[in-house]
Motif scaffolding. Structure first.
Motif, PDB file in Angstrom:
ATOM      1  N   VAL A   7      42.810  65.488 -32.424  1.00  7.26           N
ATOM      2  CA  VAL A   7      42.396  64.904 -34.133  1.00  7.26           C
ATOM      3  C   VAL A   7      42.583  66.536 -34.837  1.00  7.26           C
ATOM      4  CG1 VAL A   7      40.096  64.582 -35.337  1.00  7.26           C
ATOM      5  CG2 VAL A   7      40.345  63.708 -33.260  1.00  7.26           C
ATOM      6  N   MET A   8      42.548  67.379 -34.391  1.00  9.71           N
ATOM      7  CA  MET A   8      42.876  68.720 -35.134  1.00  9.71           C
ATOM      8  C   MET A   8      44.340  68.784 -35.716  1.00  9.71           C
ATOM      9  SD  MET A   8      40.148  70.614 -35.831  1.00  9.71           S
ATOM     10  CE  MET A   8      41.000  71.956 -36.325  1.00  9.71           C
ATOM     11  N   SER A   9      45.229  67.970 -34.677  1.00  6.14           N
ATOM     12  CA  SER A   9      46.539  68.207 -34.820  1.00  6.14           C
ATOM     13  C   SER A   9      47.242  66.916 -35.685  1.00  6.14           C
ATOM     14  CB  SER A   9      47.542  68.125 -33.514  1.00  6.14           C
ATOM     15  OG  SER A   9      47.089  67.182 -32.685  1.00  6.14           O
ATOM     16  N   ASN A  10      46.287  66.070 -36.060  1.00  6.19           N
ATOM     17  CA  ASN A  10      46.572  64.890 -36.692  1.00  6.19           C
ATOM     18  C   ASN A  10      47.160  63.978 -35.729  1.00  6.19           C
ATOM     19  OD1 ASN A  10      45.325  65.604 -39.148  1.00  6.19           O
ATOM     20  ND2 ASN A  10      47.022  66.758 -39.348  1.00  6.19           N
ATOM     21  N   ARG A  11      47.160  64.042 -34.670  1.00  7.31           N
ATOM     22  CA  ARG A  11      47.463  62.984 -33.544  1.00  7.31           C
ATOM     23  C   ARG A  11      46.597  61.678 -33.452  1.00  7.31           C
ATOM     24  NH1 ARG A  11      47.854  64.515 -28.606  1.00  7.31           N
ATOM     25  NH2 ARG A  11      46.929  66.649 -28.887  1.00  7.31           N
ATOM     26  N   ALA A  12      45.659  61.782 -33.960  1.00  8.33           N
ATOM     27  CA  ALA A  12      44.425  60.843 -33.969  1.00  8.33           C
ATOM     28  C   ALA A  12      43.654  61.184 -35.267  1.00  8.33           C
ATOM     29  CB  ALA A  12      43.631  60.767 -32.816  1.00  8.33           C
ATOM     30  N   PHE A  13      43.037  60.025 -35.812  1.00  8.14           N
ATOM     31  CA  PHE A  13      42.209  60.291 -36.824  1.00  8.14           C
ATOM     32  C   PHE A  13      40.736  60.374 -36.293  1.00  8.14           C
ATOM     33  CE2 PHE A  13      39.115  58.443 -39.819  1.00  8.14           C
ATOM     34  CZ  PHE A  13      39.373  59.394 -40.889  1.00  8.14           C
ATOM     35  N   LEU A  14      40.221  59.705 -35.390  1.00 10.62           N
ATOM     36  CA  LEU A  14      39.116  59.696 -34.883  1.00 10.62           C
ATOM     37  C   LEU A  14      39.149  59.970 -33.270  1.00 10.62           C
ATOM     38  CD1 LEU A  14      37.318  56.235 -36.191  1.00 10.62           C
ATOM     39  CD2 LEU A  14      36.633  58.740 -36.743  1.00 10.62           C
TER      40      LEU A  14
END
Length: 311
Positions: free
Chosen positions: A57-64
């Protein structure tokens, strides 16, 4: 349940539709992700640990991110509690998965010699299986990955390999787990106390800097630290008592460092409710550290998504 088209619409508005989840493809987080978001709505990103979910989530590979907070057989997970304090992610939802188990095998169950499953599954269902299905079986504890590997090996054994140990084995699996057609013998498991003994509480986390609006049925989750001295905890809890705020859960740990005690707290109400806000204001000068982890309505993914869609 929730309406999947509504969830799809909200996630389209959010842009990034990927959900990182902790655990194997037949674990609690996976089942909750499929149940509430669906593969077609959101790409699912499996992670080997809660840390992996937070990093995704922190690296924006996932939103949730979907992580396990509490297991019935082990309580609040220290790793998840520590990550909630260390990372700038907010809890925006809470979902509970109560497993219903099924016993599956390639051979008639009367020929089974061993039953494999996770610790919780065996604890909840092992006695029932021995009483009602295979009285003389051995119960073999395996983690999710090992169970999946053994079932995969068993499904690839041909019918001519009847003497294979895989063919003398049955598996306790979550009834929502897709089953390979090779496993033609199965029975649903129904111990009386199973629902309470097999529930896992999971949290939805995302990047967010502001709490969603209050909706009347919220809960608030927070962490705070106190100096390890007589009367400090009583003074901290007194802030909630004076404001009429119901503390529904509290757990202490030594993660705060030398001379400090860390408290993980859940309470009824939203952090912006006047009573809760007043209690937190009283707590602030007492605590050496205070972090509101989130205010949200537990039990519905759609509420979590609606609250963050307007960010």
């Amino acid at each position: 349940g929730i309406l999947l088209p509504q969830v799809a619409y909200l996630m389209q508005r959010l842009g990034n539709t990927r959900i990182a989840y902790h655990g194997a493809a037949d674990g609690s987080c996976y089942h909750l992700a499929v149940q509430h978001f669906n593969h077609e709505v959101a790409g699912l990103l499996p992670c080997e640990s809660s840390l992996g979910v937070f990093e995704a989530v922190m690296s924006n590979r996932a939103f949730l991110g979907l992580v396990v907070l509490e297991k019935a057989d082990s309580g609040i997970l220290p790793a998840t509690r520590a990550l909630l304090g260390d990372y700038p992610l907010m809890v925006v939802g809470e979902l509970t998965h109560c497993a219903a188990y099924r016993l599956i095998s390639r051979v008639p169950l009367r020929e089974v010699r061993r039953v494999c499953g996770g610790a919780g599954a065996l604890r909840s269902c092992g006695g029932w299986v021995r009483q009602h299905v295979v009285p003389s079986c051995a119960l073999v504890e395996q983690d999710d990955a090992a169970c999946s590997d053994w079932r995969r090996a068993a499904s690839h054994n041909g019918s001519g390999h009847h003497a294979s140990p895989h063919n003398e084995t049955a598996w306790l699996i979550d009834s929502a787990t897709p089953v390979d057609p090779a496993f033609t013998h199965f029975v649903d498991v129904h111990p009386v106390d199973m629902p309470a003994a097999s529930c896992t509480r999971c949290l939805l986390v995302c990047k967010r800097t502001e709490l969603p609006p209050a909706c009347g049925s919220d809960k608030t989750m927070l962490l705070f630290r106190l100096a390890d001295a007589p009367g400090n905890l009583a003074a901290a809890l007194g802030a909630f008592t004076r404001q009429g705020v119901n503390v529904t859960y509290i757990q202490s740990s030594t993660e705060g460092g030398a001379g400090q005690v860390c408290f993980f707290v859940e309470l009824a109400g939203h952090a912006h409710d006047p009573a809760v806000a007043a209690a937190l204001s009283e707590l602030t000068p007492i605590a050496s550290y205070l972090k509101v982890l989130g205010s949200y309505t537990p039990g519905t993914a759609s509420t979590a998504l609606a609250s963050i869609a307007a960010r």
